[in-house]
Design an enzyme around this catalytic site. Sequence first.
Site, PDB file in Angstrom:
ATOM      1  N   HIS A 190     -10.003 -14.756 -13.440  1.00 34.56           N
ATOM      2  CA  HIS A 190     -10.036 -15.670 -14.581  1.00 34.56           C
ATOM      3  C   HIS A 190     -11.149 -16.699 -14.506  1.00 34.56           C
ATOM      4  O   HIS A 190     -11.615 -17.186 -15.530  1.00 34.56           O
ATOM      5  CB  HIS A 190      -8.649 -16.270 -14.813  1.00 34.56           C
ATOM      6  CG  HIS A 190      -7.734 -15.250 -15.421  1.00 34.56           C
ATOM      7  ND1 HIS A 190      -6.866 -14.509 -14.666  1.00 34.56           N
ATOM      8  CD2 HIS A 190      -7.638 -14.783 -16.677  1.00 34.56           C
ATOM      9  CE1 HIS A 190      -6.248 -13.647 -15.455  1.00 34.56           C
ATOM     10  NE2 HIS A 190      -6.703 -13.790 -16.677  1.00 34.56           N
ATOM     11  N   ARG A 333      -1.586 -13.386 -27.997  1.00 34.52           N
ATOM     12  CA  ARG A 333      -0.749 -12.771 -26.961  1.00 34.52           C
ATOM     13  C   ARG A 333       0.270 -13.798 -26.497  1.00 34.52           C
ATOM     14  O   ARG A 333      -0.091 -14.937 -26.200  1.00 34.52           O
ATOM     15  CB  ARG A 333      -1.627 -12.351 -25.781  1.00 34.52           C
ATOM     16  CG  ARG A 333      -0.809 -11.877 -24.602  1.00 34.52           C
ATOM     17  CD  ARG A 333      -1.681 -11.320 -23.518  1.00 34.52           C
ATOM     18  NE  ARG A 333      -2.303 -12.357 -22.734  1.00 34.52           N
ATOM     19  CZ  ARG A 333      -3.176 -12.097 -21.758  1.00 34.52           C
ATOM     20  NH1 ARG A 333      -3.525 -10.862 -21.492  1.00 34.52           N
ATOM     21  NH2 ARG A 333      -3.691 -13.067 -21.058  1.00 34.52           N
ATOM     22  N   GLU A 432      -1.312  -2.109 -20.612  1.00 33.74           N
ATOM     23  CA  GLU A 432      -2.013  -2.432 -19.369  1.00 33.74           C
ATOM     24  C   GLU A 432      -1.262  -1.894 -18.157  1.00 33.74           C
ATOM     25  O   GLU A 432      -1.641  -2.134 -17.022  1.00 33.74           O
ATOM     26  CB  GLU A 432      -2.301  -3.939 -19.258  1.00 33.74           C
ATOM     27  CG  GLU A 432      -1.163  -4.834 -19.643  1.00 33.74           C
ATOM     28  CD  GLU A 432      -1.554  -6.298 -19.867  1.00 33.74           C
ATOM     29  OE1 GLU A 432      -2.613  -6.741 -19.413  1.00 33.74           O
ATOM     30  OE2 GLU A 432      -0.743  -7.005 -20.498  1.00 33.74           O
ATOM     31  N   ASN A 455      -8.352  -4.622 -17.887  1.00 36.12           N
ATOM     32  CA  ASN A 455      -8.454  -5.352 -16.612  1.00 36.12           C
ATOM     33  C   ASN A 455      -7.256  -5.008 -15.732  1.00 36.12           C
ATOM     34  O   ASN A 455      -7.389  -4.743 -14.540  1.00 36.12           O
ATOM     35  CB  ASN A 455      -8.448  -6.869 -16.841  1.00 36.12           C
ATOM     36  CG  ASN A 455      -9.580  -7.327 -17.729  1.00 36.12           C
ATOM     37  OD1 ASN A 455     -10.531  -6.581 -17.924  1.00 36.12           O
ATOM     38  ND2 ASN A 455      -9.479  -8.524 -18.268  1.00 36.12           N
ATOM     39  N   ASP A 456      -6.084  -5.032 -16.344  1.00 30.16           N
ATOM     40  CA  ASP A 456      -4.885  -4.699 -15.577  1.00 30.16           C
ATOM     41  C   ASP A 456      -4.663  -3.188 -15.503  1.00 30.16           C
ATOM     42  O   ASP A 456      -4.222  -2.679 -14.477  1.00 30.16           O
ATOM     43  CB  ASP A 456      -3.656  -5.390 -16.174  1.00 30.16           C
ATOM     44  CG  ASP A 456      -3.557  -6.840 -15.709  1.00 30.16           C
ATOM     45  OD1 ASP A 456      -3.822  -7.087 -14.516  1.00 30.16           O
ATOM     46  OD2 ASP A 456      -3.250  -7.714 -16.529  1.00 30.16           O
ATOM     47  N   ARG A 466      -7.327  -6.593  -8.719  1.00 31.56           N
ATOM     48  CA  ARG A 466      -8.553  -6.982  -9.423  1.00 31.56           C
ATOM     49  C   ARG A 466      -9.220  -8.205  -8.829  1.00 31.56           C
ATOM     50  O   ARG A 466     -10.349  -8.535  -9.151  1.00 31.56           O
ATOM     51  CB  ARG A 466      -8.253  -7.191 -10.926  1.00 31.56           C
ATOM     52  CG  ARG A 466      -7.330  -8.334 -11.223  1.00 31.56           C
ATOM     53  CD  ARG A 466      -6.805  -8.263 -12.655  1.00 31.56           C
ATOM     54  NE  ARG A 466      -7.463  -9.196 -13.543  1.00 31.56           N
ATOM     55  CZ  ARG A 466      -7.028  -9.493 -14.765  1.00 31.56           C
ATOM     56  NH1 ARG A 466      -5.944  -8.900 -15.255  1.00 31.56           N
ATOM     57  NH2 ARG A 466      -7.657 -10.347 -15.521  1.00 31.56           N
ATOM     58  N   CYS A 503      -9.010  -5.223 -25.168  1.00 28.18           N
ATOM     59  CA  CYS A 503      -9.360  -6.621 -24.968  1.00 28.18           C
ATOM     60  C   CYS A 503      -9.667  -6.927 -23.519  1.00 28.18           C
ATOM     61  O   CYS A 503      -9.853  -8.074 -23.137  1.00 28.18           O
ATOM     62  CB  CYS A 503      -8.262  -7.541 -25.499  1.00 28.18           C
ATOM     63  SG  CYS A 503      -6.683  -7.252 -24.720  1.00 28.18           S
TER      64      CYS A 503
HETATM   65  C1  PEP Z   1      -6.260  -7.236 -19.382  1.00 21.35           C
HETATM   66  O1  PEP Z   1      -5.422  -7.083 -18.503  1.00 21.35           O
HETATM   67  O2  PEP Z   1      -7.177  -6.417 -19.620  1.00 21.35           O
HETATM   68  C2  PEP Z   1      -6.255  -8.461 -20.200  1.00 21.35           C
HETATM   69  C3  PEP Z   1      -7.039  -8.576 -21.236  1.00 21.35           C
HETATM   70  O3  PEP Z   1      -5.430  -9.459 -19.831  1.00 21.35           O
HETATM   71  P1  PEP Z   1      -5.744 -10.525 -18.673  1.00 21.35           P
HETATM   72  O4  PEP Z   1      -7.182 -10.318 -18.237  1.00 21.35           O
HETATM   73  O5  PEP Z   1      -5.505 -11.869 -19.237  1.00 21.35           O
HETATM   74  O6  PEP Z   1      -4.766 -10.108 -17.627  1.00 21.35           O
HETATM   75 MG    MG Z   2      -3.693  -8.379 -18.368  1.00 14.60          MG
END
Ligand code: PEP
Ligand code: MG
Length: 578
Positions: A190, A333, A432, A455-456, A466, A503
């Site tokens: 993040h 979300r 995800e 991402n997840d 990650r 996303c």
């Molecule tokens: C993801 O997991 O791709 C996502 C967009 O959510 P975050 O990165 O906030 O976990």
């Molecule tokens: Mg996520």
Amino acid sequence: MSIIIKGIAASSGIAIAKAFRLENPELIVEKIAVTNTDQEVERFEQAIETSKSELEGIKEHARKELGEDKAEIFSAHLLVLSDPELINPVKDKIKHEQVNAEFALNEVATMFVNLFETMDNEYMKERATDIHDVTKRVLSHLLGVTIANPSMISEEVVIVAEDLTPSDTAQLNRKYVKGFTTDIGGRTSHSAIMACSMEIPAVVGTKMVTNDIENGVLVIVDGLEGKVIVNPTEDVVKIYEDKKAVYEAQKAEWAKLVNEPTLSSDGHHVEIFANIGTPEDVKGVLENGGEGVGLYRTEFLYMGRDTLPTEEEQFEAYKTVLKRMEGKPVVVRTLDIGGDKELLYLNLPKEMNPFLGFRAIRLCLEMQDMFRAQLRALLRASVHGNLKIMFPMIATLDEFRQAKAILIEEKEKLQAEGTTVSESIEVGMMVEIPSSAVMAHLFAKEVDFFSIGTNDLIQYTLAADRMNERVSYLYQPYNPAILRLIKNVIDAAHKEGKWVGICGEMAGDEIAIPILLGLGLDEFSMSATSILRARNQILKLSKAEINLVIEQILNMTTSEEVERFVKDIFIKPKSFSV
Ligand code: PEP
Ligand code: MG
């Protein structure tokens, strides 16, 4: 001597400035017998005074640069330094036990911290944190150790740190912080995501910048190629200044696409939305030509404070975003806390595997008061724009059904109370977790849309944290396993007439974009600063040409093979490379 350190390009751009090491030095306190206790008390008082004037300066700086609320943290610290309940016992200890000031302060402060931490009271727990921070500052003066403070930075620097928390990142002052580089973290951590939205070039996960970079040396952060150059020669600085200028010129060229639709060269239309964390981010979305918000990470509303945000506060934030987006879609979300995003005030027990633990929708379905307050705020705000709601981390159909049922209950309650709620809110989910990607055909019958959180999804599919740079080699967006899961989700949704977005960071990835276009993705949601580059890329791609090779790509055996193939065929060679 000049050295090059490789890392992960987390936020694009080039920064050239002196290194500023942000570190937490170890403060080693020893017990030493003193004979002249008056002198020792005086030394303690002196350290308190120095800390106070330092804090006054930091507070004033924070007030000017970051606003009143951030400056308040330092007012609390100043209060601790004037509190006789803390100061007097330290002086007594020095005098009666004939010990050094460091030892006396450490003992008294530790006693208070332990006492407050065990209290079942958020306010007192916060005080424990304040005492801890202030003690560190006074101890550092007594021990003659310097602690760095990012809000005091007043010249152009590149921050060098082991890691940065999202709140550290939020406090960085864009005016002076030209770039940053860290030992740990990945492209989807993040802090990296925030760097991107703040447009600060960043290279993360280098494993060794804190080892190899001394304070004050000149560094170049190449956030385009994931490189950090330490002590560059004049020639290299010149090359990078040119590279920076080329990049800036390219950005100016892309800027012409702000009001253009996103069409491939053969006329296939897709949408590019942006990811945001706060209502303030909307400005960047519109300036960069975002056609909507594809992911509003609402957890930032809950972070950096002591208590849950009220329904009213949330309503204001959601309403602001919806209004500022002027009828363009806004996908919000619901709370996705957990993983690397902790909320200390919820007092949740530490978990062995937070990314696999009690987080996101799991937590919301259990802590329903909190969840319902968020849903009510959203429903009330819905009349101010084009709201879509999605639930994070859905693993089973039952979770989606439960979350949606609670949403409907709250909607009916509000309507019964006479509150108007929009009748056209789409309700979707994030994909995800591999279970939902595999079973997308079932979910597709019940959702209005999917947003794939790559991402997840990547971290769970390849079982690679990650945040952990040691397993970052497994963090493979182009792995055919990931591509097939994405295809499965898109095909399932389209069969039911539903739309699909992505996303995760993959949506803005230059190599992923041609593949996603070929797979039929409808909406790409990325950091606002990537939108124009992505639009420019899509304008030059032919969907029909990609369609000819998409099966071939899906049948490849490795991520490297996919990457090489896409680079060779669809990515034009860069006009600059160092
Ligand atoms: C993801 O997991 O791709 C996502 C967009 O959510 P975050 O990165 O906030 O976990
Ligand atoms: Mg996520």
